[in-house]
Motif scaffolding. Structure first.
Motif, mmCIF file in Angstrom:
data_model
loop_
_atom_site.group_PDB
_atom_site.id
_atom_site.type_symbol
_atom_site.label_atom_id
_atom_site.label_comp_id
_atom_site.label_asym_id
_atom_site.label_seq_id
_atom_site.Cartn_x
_atom_site.Cartn_y
_atom_site.Cartn_z
ATOM 1 N N ASP A 363 48.109 34.115 10.526
ATOM 2 C CA ASP A 363 46.894 33.159 9.759
ATOM 3 C C ASP A 363 46.560 32.085 10.503
ATOM 4 N N ASN A 364 47.740 31.202 10.971
ATOM 5 C CA ASN A 364 47.665 30.066 11.538
ATOM 6 C C ASN A 364 48.005 29.839 12.943
ATOM 7 N N ILE A 365 48.800 30.810 13.589
ATOM 8 C CA ILE A 365 49.418 30.900 14.797
ATOM 9 C C ILE A 365 49.024 31.870 15.603
ATOM 10 N N LEU A 366 48.971 31.592 17.026
ATOM 11 C CA LEU A 366 48.600 32.587 17.987
ATOM 12 C C LEU A 366 49.743 32.275 19.163
ATOM 13 N N ALA A 367 50.343 33.544 19.563
ATOM 14 C CA ALA A 367 51.289 33.544 20.563
ATOM 15 C C ALA A 367 50.787 34.085 21.939
ATOM 16 N N THR A 368 50.754 33.842 23.162
ATOM 17 C CA THR A 368 50.399 34.505 24.190
ATOM 18 C C THR A 368 51.403 34.558 25.496
ATOM 19 N N GLY A 369 51.780 35.682 26.031
ATOM 20 C CA GLY A 369 52.386 35.566 27.156
ATOM 21 C C GLY A 369 51.671 36.166 28.475
ATOM 22 N N SER A 370 52.104 35.690 29.547
ATOM 23 C CA SER A 370 51.164 35.710 31.004
ATOM 24 C C SER A 370 52.200 35.981 32.025
ATOM 25 N N TYR A 371 51.523 36.434 33.049
ATOM 26 C CA TYR A 371 52.352 36.533 34.287
ATOM 27 C C TYR A 371 52.402 35.278 35.000
ATOM 28 N N ASP A 372 52.216 34.185 34.299
ATOM 29 C CA ASP A 372 52.567 32.658 34.728
ATOM 30 C C ASP A 372 54.079 32.437 34.279
ATOM 31 N N ALA A 373 54.566 33.285 33.661
ATOM 32 C CA ALA A 373 56.096 33.226 33.108
ATOM 33 C C ALA A 373 56.212 32.202 32.086
ATOM 34 N N THR A 374 54.868 31.895 31.119
ATOM 35 C CA THR A 374 55.327 31.252 30.280
ATOM 36 C C THR A 374 54.683 31.811 28.830
ATOM 37 N N ILE A 375 54.944 31.219 27.797
ATOM 38 C CA ILE A 375 54.588 31.630 26.712
ATOM 39 C C ILE A 375 54.003 30.455 25.880
ATOM 40 N N LYS A 376 52.716 30.590 25.395
ATOM 41 C CA LYS A 376 51.953 29.619 24.791
ATOM 42 C C LYS A 376 51.790 29.656 23.493
ATOM 43 N N ILE A 377 52.138 28.739 22.531
ATOM 44 C CA ILE A 377 51.817 28.665 20.909
ATOM 45 C C ILE A 377 50.596 27.863 20.825
ATOM 46 N N TRP A 378 49.651 28.615 19.954
ATOM 47 C CA TRP A 378 48.503 27.659 19.807
ATOM 48 C C TRP A 378 48.037 27.677 18.307
ATOM 49 N N ASP A 379 47.462 26.668 17.909
ATOM 50 C CA ASP A 379 46.868 26.354 16.435
ATOM 51 C C ASP A 379 45.802 26.991 16.591
ATOM 52 N N ILE A 380 45.475 28.118 15.639
ATOM 53 C CA ILE A 380 44.267 28.865 15.663
ATOM 54 C C ILE A 380 43.099 28.118 14.996
ATOM 55 N N ASP A 381 43.298 27.185 13.995
ATOM 56 C CA ASP A 381 42.179 26.596 13.289
ATOM 57 C C ASP A 381 41.714 25.345 14.258
ATOM 58 N N SER A 382 42.632 24.782 15.249
ATOM 59 C CA SER A 382 42.053 23.657 16.013
ATOM 60 C C SER A 382 41.715 24.124 17.383
ATOM 61 N N GLY A 383 42.447 25.144 17.797
ATOM 62 C CA GLY A 383 42.335 25.777 18.995
ATOM 63 C C GLY A 383 43.123 25.044 19.987
ATOM 64 N N GLU A 384 44.028 24.262 19.709
ATOM 65 C CA GLU A 384 44.795 23.420 20.611
ATOM 66 C C GLU A 384 46.312 24.024 21.025
ATOM 67 N N GLU A 385 46.613 23.897 22.026
ATOM 68 C CA GLU A 385 47.976 24.482 22.489
ATOM 69 C C GLU A 385 49.102 23.495 21.837
ATOM 70 N N VAL A 386 49.875 24.324 21.088
ATOM 71 C CA VAL A 386 50.897 23.135 20.223
ATOM 72 C C VAL A 386 52.215 23.381 21.188
ATOM 73 N N ARG A 387 52.549 24.213 21.864
ATOM 74 C CA ARG A 387 53.816 24.122 22.878
ATOM 75 C C ARG A 387 53.832 25.175 23.929
ATOM 76 N N THR A 388 54.420 25.037 24.857
ATOM 77 C CA THR A 388 54.629 26.191 25.826
ATOM 78 C C THR A 388 56.297 26.407 25.933
ATOM 79 N N LEU A 389 56.556 27.502 26.014
ATOM 80 C CA LEU A 389 57.894 28.167 26.073
ATOM 81 C C LEU A 389 58.022 28.448 27.602
ATOM 82 N N ARG A 390 58.991 27.701 28.145
ATOM 83 C CA ARG A 390 59.413 28.267 29.653
ATOM 84 C C ARG A 390 61.110 28.596 29.900
ATOM 85 N N GLY A 391 61.051 29.546 30.417
ATOM 86 C CA GLY A 391 62.395 29.952 30.709
ATOM 87 C C GLY A 391 62.710 31.255 31.530
ATOM 88 N N HIS A 392 61.904 31.988 31.563
ATOM 89 C CA HIS A 392 61.727 33.250 32.265
ATOM 90 C C HIS A 392 61.422 33.133 33.735
#
Length: 703
Positions: A363-392
């Motif tokens: 309902d509120n959160i979008l998680a995306t994974g990419s070939y850039d080796a990061t995972i991004k957490i987005w706020d759907i209502d605002s469209g803003e990036e909440v945080r980026t998960l790095r480690g891979h």
């Protein structure tokens, strides 16, 4: 022919002609000429059948005479004053009748009144004889007049005549448009047609499933509210009381939930309660309650507590709901219509520097994974990036999250468990010898598919692992089914395999695609296939086989023979889901019957390979190398809508009841929302009363 017969004939024609025209040579005979004779004939008849109105004083009483049981003395059902279907006088017709009567002379009015009184006093059998005799004397213009009048008079308002339970039953057979038109007939019809009993049935028939009658299916609503109000709906639909029980009706809530505190501020003892067990069938407290000492001897307090108990138990049953079921259906109907015609708003999420390969949203959160080796957490209502998960250390190919954790798989051959709310990596798992392309977790089990051609099962409860070998190429997708303890896997070897987790054996192979299979999806139990649209031919070679010739890791697995048209699971386990969907780089999507292994339908439409797939009970959404997103009707196999816009292949798709999310190699994520503005506003503000004009095919309500 004698003179008396001629006189009767002339009298008959004299009465018939009322338009001012006179026949030459015809003697004029008026009704008044027979008024004295009519008076002498009608008066005894009226006194006999309606003595309380027409019997003169001093007439012999009939109290000693036993009432006649002949059917001639009984009224017909239309003239029973205690029946609802008794026809009421029509005001415009009676006004017109009065105006016509006033044009006659006093003597003629008296004669007509005698005829009416005679007919009104007559029993049912006498009335039929009178009417039959009158009809035999009518000419064609008069018969035509009678036909025109009777056509409207014989119509019965069955909704007003029948009990509400039967009216609800009849209205439940109507479709949406007819039901809205029925609400415009009268106030009584509107009250019944807008009732929750009718629209609750409509919601059950259409929401989260395709209706077999009209073909419409609406998005899923909150199941908790559906269960909470089902008992109240059933009670009102069957006309039962609050305390009556039936095996076909949802059971009563627990007694503890119906306990009502008795406030006794003048006592120092602990507050006691009156439960549903202490109430009799009338909602009152029985003698056992008074004898047990539960209640205060204060009479005023007794009356107060009784009133509170009855109001709390009955008031919640009759009080209007804040959100009627018609309003719920209307909102879902708008969302379903937006899906059908492609009306939506689009929101873009940009931030990755390489192709987006996986995503998931709620309902509120979008998680995306990419070939850039990061995972991004987005706020759907605002469209803003909440945080980026790095480690891979390499590209992210798969991820899945729930309320507490996010698990990701990477080309660096590792699985990582994250606290996505804080961005902290909880643990890392390694075990594959190749990059991890797919994963799926359910409860305490995790399945992962890898470039090393194996499927690995991770058990978080006992920390055990199992390796499933059999595929001859990369494993692109895995799906667990915890109920049956099975797992499905799709591979670049163009096959889909079904594995038994207890025996660690491949029990069925689905062979039919001619390209690398990229996705496998299990359809929910509510999904139904339309039989007339199935393609059961084996011309394309789609089939399945048992696991007799499968390669299995000798240290952890063993093979078993399974009948080709069935699945036998040990331990009394339920069978796997009946239907599954697969997508492959041969540009097709296939619907399979898991039990028989037959391909039921093939979806054609993409011009290049299918990379992404998502589905529910209403629709299938696919993304492909051709940069297109297609929405399919699962039951019929028709493509309902095509969305374009991505500048590269569509590699991942997410789906909910009112939204769709797509990601591609163009580093962009698109979120399509099919919610209408009024629906979103209704979640924040109380909804306005629904009107029939909100549905197609209904006119404005002018009641």
């Amino acid at each position: 022919m004698n003179e008396l017969q001629m006189a009767h004939i002339h009298a008959r024609h004299g009465i018939e002609v009322d338009d001012g025209r006179e026949d030459v040579g015809r003697p004029e005979i008026s009704i008044s000429s027979t008024s004295k004779l009519a008076g002498r004939t009608v008066a005894p008849f009226l006194a006999k059948h309606i003595p309380e109105q027409y019997a003169p004083l001093g007439i012999q009483t009939q109290s000693d005479i036993p009432p006649s049981k002949s059917s001639n003395t009984k009224y017909c059902y239309r003239h029973r004053p205690d029946l609802k279907c008794r026809r009421q006088a029509d005001e415009p017709s009676m006004e017109q009748l009065q105006l016509g009567l006033e044009t006659l002379s006093q003597a003629d009015q008296q004669g007509v009144a005698h005829v009416w009184s005679l007919f009104s006093a007559a029993p049912s059998k006498h009335r039929n004889l009178m009417l039959q005799g009158i009809l035999t004397q009518c000419c064609f213009p008069q018969l035509s007049f009678i036909s025109a009048m009777v056509r409207d008079l014989i119509r019965i308002d069955f909704v007003a005549a029948l009990p509400p339970e039967l009216s609800f039953k009849i209205l439940c057979y109507l479709d949406t448009t007819s039901l809205c038109k029925a609400a415009q007939v009268s106030r009584r019809w509107r009250i019944l047609a807008d009732d929750d009993v009718v629209w609750h049935k409509m919601c059950e028939q259409h929401i989260d499933r395709k209706c077999t009658k009209c073909g419409w299916g609406l998005p899923l609503l909150e199941r908790k509210r559906l269960r909470a109000s089902k008992r109240q709906i059933q009670l009102r639909a069957t006309g039962r009381g609050l305390n009556e029980w039936s095996p076909d009706i949802t059971p009563l809530p627990e007694t503890s939930q119906l306990s009502i505190p008795l406030i006794q501020p003048h006592l120092k003892e602990p507050v006691r309660t009156v439960t549903a067990d202490s109430l009799n069938d009338n909602g009152k407290r029985g003698a056992a309650v008074f004898n047990s000492g539960l209640l205060s001897p204060d009479a005023s307090m007794k009356r107060l507590c009784t009133k509170v108990a009855v109001e709390n138990s009955v008031g919640s049953y009759f009080e209007p709901r804040l959100r009627p079921w018609k309003d719920v259906y209307k909102d879902r109907f708008k969302v379903g219509t937006n899906w059908k015609y492609g009306r939506c708003s689009t929101k873009f999420f940009r931030g990755h520097t390489n192709g987006v390969m996986c995503l998931q949203f709620d309902d509120n959160i979008l998680a995306t994974g990419s070939y850039d080796a990061t995972i991004k957490i987005w706020d759907i209502d605002s469209g803003e990036e909440v945080r980026t998960l790095r480690g891979h250390g390499s590209g992210i190919r798969c991820l899945q999250f729930d309320d507490t954790k996010l698990i990701s798989g990477s080309m660096d051959r590792s699985l990582k468990v994250w606290n996505w709310r804080t961005g902290h990596c909880i643990s890392t798992y390694t075990g594959h010898s190749g990059g991890i392309i797919s994963l799926h977790f359910d409860s305490t089990l995790l399945a992962s598919g890898s470039m090393d051609k194996t499927v690995k099962i991770w058990n978080f409860e006992d920390k055990s692992t199992a390796l499933l070998r059999g595929h001859t190429d990369w494993v692109n997708a895995v799906k667990l089914d915890s109920a049956s303890r099975t797992v499905f896997s799709a591979s670049d070897d163009c096959t889909v395999r079904l594995w038994d987790l207890d025996t660690r054996a491949c029990i069925k192979v689905f062979d039919g695609h001619v390209g690398q299979v990229q996705q496998v999806l299990l359809l929910p139990p509510e999904f139904e296939v339309e039989p007339g649209c199935l393609d059961l031919s084996d011309g394309d070679g789609a089939s399945s086989s048992g696991g007799l010739d499968d390669e299995v890791d000798s240290s952890t697995c063993k093979t078993q023979t399974v009948p080709p048209c069935g699945i036998n699971l040990s331990g009394g386990r339920p069978n796997p889901p009946r239907y599954m969907l697969t997508g492959a780089l041969d540009s097709t999507i296939r619907l399979w019957d898991v039990s028989s292994g037959k391909c039921l339908r093939t979806f054609f439409g993409h011009v290049e390979g299918v990379w992404a797939l998502a589905a529910d009970t209403l629709r299938v959404v696919s993304g492909a190398e051709d940069r297109m997103v297609k929405v399919w009707d699962t039951r019929t196999g028709r493509c309902e809508r095509t969305f374009t816009g991505h500048a590269g292949p569509v590699t991942c798709i997410g789906l909910s009841d009112s939204r769709m999310c797509t990601g591609g190699e163009d580093c962009e994520v698109r979120l399509y929302s099919f919610k209408s503005e009024s629906w979103a506003d209704a979640l924040r503000d109380p909804p306005s009363p629904p009107t029939s004009g909100d549905f197609p095919g209904s006119a404005d309500d002018d009641i």
